[in-house]
Design a protein around this motif. Structure first.
Motif, short mmCIF file in Angstrom:
data_model
loop_
_atom_site.label_atom_id
_atom_site.label_comp_id
_atom_site.label_asym_id
_atom_site.label_seq_id
_atom_site.Cartn_x
_atom_site.Cartn_y
_atom_site.Cartn_z
N SER A 41 1.17 -1.33 -0.28
CA SER A 41 -0.26 0.16 0.28
C SER A 41 0.81 1.11 -0.10
O SER A 41 1.80 1.18 0.12
N VAL A 42 0.35 1.92 -0.73
CA VAL A 42 0.94 3.42 -0.91
C VAL A 42 0.41 4.53 0.96
O VAL A 42 0.04 4.30 1.19
N VAL A 43 1.51 5.16 1.16
CA VAL A 43 2.21 5.72 2.72
C VAL A 43 2.35 7.41 2.63
O VAL A 43 3.63 6.53 2.13
N GLN A 44 1.60 8.55 3.73
CA GLN A 44 2.86 9.25 3.16
C GLN A 44 3.51 8.61 4.07
O GLN A 44 3.20 8.50 5.61
N ARG A 45 4.74 9.93 4.92
CA ARG A 45 5.41 9.59 5.82
C ARG A 45 6.24 11.13 5.88
O ARG A 45 6.11 11.95 4.73
N LYS A 46 7.09 11.55 6.83
CA LYS A 46 7.67 12.65 6.90
C LYS A 46 8.41 13.02 5.54
O LYS A 46 8.51 14.10 5.48
N ASN A 47 9.27 11.44 4.73
CA ASN A 47 10.03 11.95 4.03
C ASN A 47 9.15 11.69 2.65
O ASN A 47 10.17 11.63 1.96
N GLY A 48 8.05 11.97 2.61
CA GLY A 48 7.33 11.64 1.42
C GLY A 48 6.38 10.65 1.45
O GLY A 48 6.59 9.83 2.22
N GLU A 49 6.22 10.54 -0.23
CA GLU A 49 5.84 8.56 -0.16
C GLU A 49 6.25 7.60 0.22
O GLU A 49 7.22 7.73 -0.65
N LYS A 50 5.78 6.67 0.04
CA LYS A 50 6.64 5.34 0.91
C LYS A 50 5.58 4.23 0.02
O LYS A 50 4.25 3.95 0.17
N TYR A 51 5.99 2.86 -0.07
CA TYR A 51 5.34 2.29 -0.11
C TYR A 51 5.65 0.79 0.97
O TYR A 51 6.49 0.34 1.16
N LEU A 52 4.44 0.50 1.91
CA LEU A 52 4.60 0.02 2.37
C LEU A 52 4.13 -1.62 2.42
O LEU A 52 3.55 -2.43 1.76
N ALA A 53 4.59 -2.28 2.86
CA ALA A 53 4.43 -4.23 2.09
C ALA A 53 4.30 -5.01 3.83
O ALA A 53 5.04 -4.28 4.88
N GLN A 54 3.42 -5.87 3.52
CA GLN A 54 2.63 -6.37 4.82
C GLN A 54 2.35 -7.67 4.41
O GLN A 54 1.74 -8.05 3.23
N ILE A 55 2.04 -8.86 5.20
CA ILE A 55 2.18 -9.64 5.49
C ILE A 55 0.98 -10.33 6.41
O ILE A 55 1.50 -10.18 7.99
N TYR A 56 0.15 -11.34 6.07
CA TYR A 56 -0.88 -11.61 7.41
C TYR A 56 -0.65 -12.88 7.38
O TYR A 56 -1.26 -13.54 6.34
N VAL A 57 -0.25 -13.43 8.60
CA VAL A 57 -0.18 -15.12 8.59
C VAL A 57 -1.10 -15.13 10.47
O VAL A 57 -0.48 -14.73 11.14
N ASN A 58 -1.65 -16.53 10.19
CA ASN A 58 -2.68 -16.65 11.30
C ASN A 58 -3.23 -15.12 12.07
O ASN A 58 -2.81 -15.86 12.98
N HIS A 59 -4.25 -14.61 11.35
CA HIS A 59 -3.87 -13.33 11.61
C HIS A 59 -2.99 -12.54 12.34
O HIS A 59 -3.92 -11.56 13.43
N VAL A 60 -2.14 -12.48 11.80
CA VAL A 60 -0.80 -11.02 12.97
C VAL A 60 -0.01 -10.83 11.68
O VAL A 60 -0.17 -11.32 10.83
N ARG A 61 -0.46 -9.41 11.67
CA ARG A 61 -0.09 -8.58 10.78
C ARG A 61 1.59 -8.60 11.09
O ARG A 61 1.90 -8.22 12.10
N THR A 62 2.21 -8.81 9.67
CA THR A 62 4.04 -8.21 9.83
C THR A 62 4.75 -8.06 8.57
O THR A 62 4.17 -7.85 7.83
N ARG A 63 4.60 -6.58 9.20
CA ARG A 63 4.90 -4.81 8.17
C ARG A 63 6.67 -5.77 7.99
O ARG A 63 7.13 -5.75 8.62
N LEU A 64 6.69 -5.43 7.14
CA LEU A 64 7.87 -6.00 5.98
C LEU A 64 8.52 -5.14 5.73
O LEU A 64 9.49 -4.45 5.24
N GLY A 65 8.46 -3.67 5.63
CA GLY A 65 8.76 -2.81 5.81
C GLY A 65 8.70 -1.45 5.09
O GLY A 65 7.83 -1.81 3.87
N TYR A 66 9.40 -0.04 4.80
CA TYR A 66 8.80 0.59 3.69
C TYR A 66 9.95 0.87 3.43
O TYR A 66 11.28 0.64 2.76
#
Length: 89
Positions: A41-66
């Motif tokens: 997904s696209v997210v707004q950060r202080k230093n501009g627009e970034k792409y956030l990668a994440q995955i859900y496994v066993n109902h737990v979200r893991t953010r993979l980074g910006y």
């Protein structure tokens, strides 16, 4: 009535993981997705627009980074799928 109430739990989940996550190429991307990639997904950060990668496994979200590019975020998501999700049987 939800799919779980209708008894479709076995079709939706396998070992607690949503079946759509096992093979994300089969899953349709959400209509409101700005990236067109599952788990990115696209997210707004202080230093501009970034792409956030994440995955859900066993109902737990893991953010993979910006990431600076959509392609970097997509690669991170695909790598996480290979590492974290069970292989199709």
């Amino acid at each position: 009535m939800s799919a779980l109430e209708k008894g479709h739990y076995d079709k939706l989940f396998f070992d607690g993981i949503a079946v759509g996550l096992i093979d994300s190429t089969r899953k349709k991307v959400a209509k409101n997705s700005k990236t067109g990639i599952t788990g990115v997904s696209v997210v707004q950060r202080k230093n501009g627009e970034k792409y956030l990668a994440q995955i859900y496994v066993n109902h737990v979200r893991t953010r993979l980074g910006y990431f600076d590019t959509k392609e970097e975020a997509r690669e991170a998501r695909l790598d996480a799928e290979r590492r974290l999700l069970p292989q199709k049987r």
